[in-house]
Design an enzyme around this catalytic site. Structure first.
Site, mmCIF file in Angstrom:
data_model
loop_
_atom_site.group_PDB
_atom_site.id
_atom_site.type_symbol
_atom_site.label_atom_id
_atom_site.label_comp_id
_atom_site.label_asym_id
_atom_site.label_seq_id
_atom_site.Cartn_x
_atom_site.Cartn_y
_atom_site.Cartn_z
ATOM 1 C CG PHE A 135 -1.694 1.097 1.185
ATOM 2 C CD1 PHE A 135 -3.138 1.019 0.385
ATOM 3 C CD2 PHE A 135 -1.609 2.303 1.512
ATOM 4 C CE1 PHE A 135 -3.916 2.068 0.162
ATOM 5 C CE2 PHE A 135 -2.523 3.581 1.719
ATOM 6 C CZ PHE A 135 -3.723 3.120 0.805
ATOM 7 C CG ASP A 220 5.495 3.575 1.823
ATOM 8 O OD1 ASP A 220 5.847 4.117 3.238
ATOM 9 O OD2 ASP A 220 4.535 3.290 1.159
ATOM 10 C CE LYS A 249 -0.368 5.131 7.764
ATOM 11 N NZ LYS A 249 -1.910 5.319 7.793
HETATM 12 C C1 LIG Z 1 3.108 2.287 3.766
HETATM 13 C C2 LIG Z 1 2.189 3.292 3.496
HETATM 14 N N1 LIG Z 1 2.477 4.229 2.430
HETATM 15 C C3 LIG Z 1 1.771 5.133 2.046
HETATM 16 C C4 LIG Z 1 0.336 5.493 2.727
HETATM 17 C C5 LIG Z 1 -0.542 6.617 2.358
HETATM 18 O O1 LIG Z 1 -0.383 7.605 3.455
HETATM 19 P P1 LIG Z 1 -1.594 8.815 3.298
HETATM 20 O O2 LIG Z 1 -2.922 8.108 3.569
HETATM 21 O O3 LIG Z 1 -0.904 9.867 4.486
HETATM 22 O O4 LIG Z 1 -1.440 9.321 1.944
HETATM 23 C C6 LIG Z 1 -0.029 4.539 3.848
HETATM 24 C C7 LIG Z 1 -1.366 4.461 4.505
HETATM 25 O O5 LIG Z 1 -1.819 4.005 5.120
HETATM 26 C C8 LIG Z 1 0.728 3.493 4.014
HETATM 27 O O6 LIG Z 1 0.248 2.668 5.215
#
Ligand SMILES: Cc1ncc(COP(=O)(O)O)c(C=O)c1O
Length: 397
Positions: A135, A220, A249
């Site tokens: 994700f 990420d 986050k």
């Molecule tokens: C690993 C990861 N990357 C990116 C995101 C996306 O972040 P945002 O919702 O702040 O755009 C998330 C959100 O859950 C995530 O868990």
């Protein structure tokens, strides 16, 4: 349904299934609804409230900054942004920082940086290999990066240049790498995909492959970073260093803030290549600085490690008690409990009724991502409620 929820149904776009509660206040690991009912919060704003709700260090930094300077644009230097960039660089293996507002935006920028690098140093290579069940966010490009065909299908055609391959399979990454590949992008541990841990050798093998091919490794760490897995950044536990890392986050304990960090040699943006109106504004960066400084100074990652180990052990005991629990897994305070059938939503609602907030990460799995400041007492409280819920479900089954 309360009057607030009726208004929400009237005015909100219907993008998320909400638990029928309107939260009005939070403190530490607890929140209260509009009727004054208290809940123990093991959702933590979706792994965001690293220091819990309204932590004094963050609340004071935000209050002070809101009275001083909120937003200037990046046409000018501001001190909170500089201090936070320095703190992140001094406490990671990376050298340069770009601030933005969310995880998706950080990942978009990271991919742009990798493509820019590919154009300049890799004969125009632009493809990024990502993994299935990952994700990376909700923008169109991050929908393409996110290896979940169900989320991609409604938005086809998606931006090109992303190849989704099996997670925990180095051979799949090797097979997908061509002379058009500029980077591999991975979550060190897949969060939204179900709390899927990397095998012992996987991340090392990916790092070695990227080195061998001269391509970039983007980690990420939007969910895993800032102490969540028991170290400030997850990569520290796997003996590797990324070329680019993204954060969001937990970075500002609830105030929207994202960041791209990169090694010096990869920081190839020049003025005009990338930007953000709100990214790195003094208000968000003051919250980010207060959060990260507190986490480092008080070894909050160490607390996440210890309390996370305790939570895992106690959940493993529950697994022995209830046959319909098939797996308990996680690292630090990112933990999942999997069932042999799709009962996670009913378990979530039963926990909610008893004052415990949890997340349904898959139809058959719950996820726990409480604030990193919680202690064993709060874990015991959550486990007490969970056990009651599981017992009643076992009786019904
Ligand atoms: C690993 C990861 N990357 C990116 C995101 C996306 O972040 P945002 O919702 O702040 O755009 C998330 C959100 O859950 C995530 O868990």
């Amino acid at each position: 349904m309360s009057k607030w929820q009726e208004l929400a149904n009237q005015y909100f776009m219907n993008t998320v299934v909400r638990v029928p509660v309107t939260l009005v206040r939070g403190e530490g690991a607890r929140v209260w609804d509009e009727d004054g009912k208290e809940y123990l919060d093991f959702v933590g704003g979706w792994a965001v409230n690293s220091l819990g709700h309204c932590h004094p260090a963050v609340a004071e930094a935000v209050t002070e900054q809101a009275r001083t300077l909120i937003q200037t644009s990046n046409q000018f230097y501001t001190i909170p942004q500089i201090r936070l960039a320095e703190l992140l660089a001094q406490n990671s293996c990376l050298h340069k920082v770009f601030f933005c507002n969310s995880g998706a935006e950080a990942n978009e920028g990271a991919v742009k940086l990798a493509r820019r690098y590919g154009k300049l140093k890799l004969n125009g290579a632009y493809e990024v290999v990502t993994t299935l069940n990952s994700f990376h966010g909700r923008t169109l490009a991050m929908t393409a990066a996110t290896g979940q065909p169900k989320s991609q299908e409604p938005y086809l055609p998606l931006p090109t240049g992303f190849i989704n391959v099996e997670y925990n399979n180095i051979e799949a990454i090797k097979a997908a790498t061509t002379n058009q590949t500029c980077a591999v992008m991975l979550e060190p541990l897949q969060g939204e995909g179900g709390v899927n841990l990397p095998s012992d050798s996987y991340l090392r093998a990916v790092r070695d492959w990227c080195d061998q091919k001269g391509i970039l490794l983007i980690l990420d760490e939007i969910q895993t970073g800032i102490g969540r897995l028991g170290t400030l950044f997850a990569y520290e536990q796997y003996g590797i260093e990324p070329d680019i890392m993204t954060l969001a986050k937990g970075l500002a304990s609830g105030v929207p803030l994202g960041a791209i960090l990169a090694k010096e040699k990869v920081s190839v943006f020049i003025p005009g290549d990338h930007g953000s109106t709100f990214g790195g504004n003094p208000l968000a960066c003051a919250a980010g600085y207060a959060t990260v400084k507190f986490i480092i100074d008080y070894d909050i990652a160490g607390n996440a490690k210890r309390v996370g180990q305790y939570l895992l052990k106690e959940l493993a005991d529950l697994k022995h008690k209830f046959q319909f629990i098939t797996d308990v897994r996680g690292c630090g305070l990112l933990v999942a409990l999997e069932f042999n059938s799709d009962i996670a939503q009913s378990a979530l609602m039963a926990c909610f009724d008893r004052g415990l907030l949890v997340n349904r990460v898959k139809p058959n799995a719950l996820r726990f991502m409480p604030p990193l400041i919680i202690g064993k007492k709060e874990v015991d409280e959550a486990l007490y409620i969970l056990e009651k819920v599981l017992s009643s479900m076992a009786t019904k089954a």
